[in-house]
Design a protein around this motif. Structure first.
Motif, short mmCIF file in Angstrom:
data_model
loop_
_atom_site.label_atom_id
_atom_site.label_comp_id
_atom_site.label_asym_id
_atom_site.label_seq_id
_atom_site.Cartn_x
_atom_site.Cartn_y
_atom_site.Cartn_z
N ASP A 195 0.87 -1.18 0.00
CA ASP A 195 0.00 0.00 0.00
C ASP A 195 0.90 1.23 0.00
O ASP A 195 1.53 1.53 1.02
CB ASP A 195 -0.90 0.02 1.23
N THR A 199 0.99 1.45 5.70
CA THR A 199 0.36 0.46 6.57
C THR A 199 1.16 0.45 7.86
O THR A 199 2.07 1.25 8.06
CB THR A 199 0.38 -0.94 5.94
N ARG A 206 0.46 -5.06 2.48
CA ARG A 206 -0.96 -5.28 2.80
C ARG A 206 -1.05 -6.65 3.46
O ARG A 206 -1.47 -7.63 2.83
CB ARG A 206 -1.80 -5.27 1.52
N VAL A 214 -0.39 -11.53 2.48
CA VAL A 214 -0.22 -10.94 1.16
C VAL A 214 0.18 -12.01 0.14
O VAL A 214 -0.09 -11.87 -1.05
CB VAL A 214 0.83 -9.80 1.21
#
Length: 313
Positions: A195, A199, A206, A214
């Protein structure tokens, strides 16, 4: 009776006179990032995008295809498209186009321009200020352009992965190796795993704390849960064994030989550090040097198993 009716009509007239006009109500909603001066901004400080078009025709033509243009429909076309970001334009127009009378992003610092963007997008990108990008001085306009974007969906100045490669040279080299994720041919994007707006992970993944979510959204067969878990998968994640971007080794392994990788944990030296380890917890194991058959020839279910503690099929 007539007197009562006259009183009611007079009262309604007073209410209508005291109510702001629709255009005035709309323009008061159109102030994301607008300049705040000592004088309160009012509806008359906005001139509308049609006035901007008179001088900025080329920019206005492109703006019709911009996702920001949808805001004009939501707020009655009053001061949204241009003035929503550049601030109310009356003083700029009255000054004959005086650039000091309007917000110009060319003169703003990254922090100031980010504040303008986040005045609308803070809900979508709540973690941006703590992101690795922000901490390294990368602002919204380093990646996005409202007027010169090549991607209409998210207004990127370049398409992925080329935009990411302008800074991430090491990762670009990794994707050029023999075994790699299909990023360069467009099957997946950098933002599928990361992202860019931040994050709670250092690498803006992510993902969960073990960094496996992920990966398992695509590699579902390794997700589990399993009756017999491989501890390293849960504690260190997939990257304990695999290079996430690319590798010269099959299956994107960090080392060229599978046994060498396994023996980093499953050796007599390392197992001595865990005297209470049982066979179901990873030890003891038989001696296995690199010249013999690969460990995964027998231990085929290396990510986890529902049938055998030693990950046999």
């Amino acid at each position: 009776m007539r007197r009562a009716v006259r009183c009611i009509l007079f009262g309604l007239l007073l209410l209508s006179l005291g109510r702001p006009a629709p255009a005035q109500q709309a323009s008061k909603q159109l102030k994301p990032g607008a300049s705040q001066s000592a004088t309160q901004v009012t509806a008359t400080d906005y001139v509308g995008s049609e006035t901007c078009t008179a001088c900025h025709e080329e920019v206005s033509k492109k703006f019709g295809f911009n996702p920001h243009a949808r805001l004009a429909l939501e707020h009655g076309s009053q001061g949204v498209t241009c003035e929503g970001c550049h601030g109310p334009g009356k003083a700029h127009v009255d000054g004959g186009g005086d650039v000091s009378k309007i917000r110009s992003f060319k003169t703003l610092s990254k922090k100031q321009s980010d504040e303008v963007c986040l005045s609308c997008h803070s809900g979508q990108h709540a973690n941006f200020e703590r992101s690795r990008h922000a901490k390294n001085g990368v602002g919204c306009l380093n990646c996005h352009s409202v007027h010169q974007a090549t991607s209409k969906a998210n207004l990127l100045t370049l398409d992925q992965p080329n935009l990411c490669y302008t800074c991430h040279k090491k990762e670009r080299a990794a994707f050029d190796q023999a075994f790699h994720h299909p990023v360069n041919n467009g099957q997946i994007k950098c933002s599928d795993c990361h992202d860019p707006h931040g994050t709670f992970q250092d690498t803006q993944l992510r993902s969960t704390a073990d960094q496996s979510a992920v990966c398992t959204k695509c590699h579902a067969d390794t997700a589990g849960p399993f009756a017999y878990e491989h501890p390293v998968v849960k504690t260190s994640g997939c990257m304990a064994c695999h290079s996430p971007h690319g590798s010269p080794n099959p299956r994107m392994l960090r080392v060229s030989n599978v046994n060498t990788l396994c023996l980093q944990c499953h050796s007599s030296v390392n197992l001595a550090k865990f005297p209470n380890a049982s066979s179901e917890q990873g030890g003891p194991v038989h001696n296995q040097s690199t010249q013999y058959v690969s460990c995964t020839t027998c231990h085929t279910q290396i990510h986890g198993s529902n049938t055998a503690y030693n990950f046999f099929r």
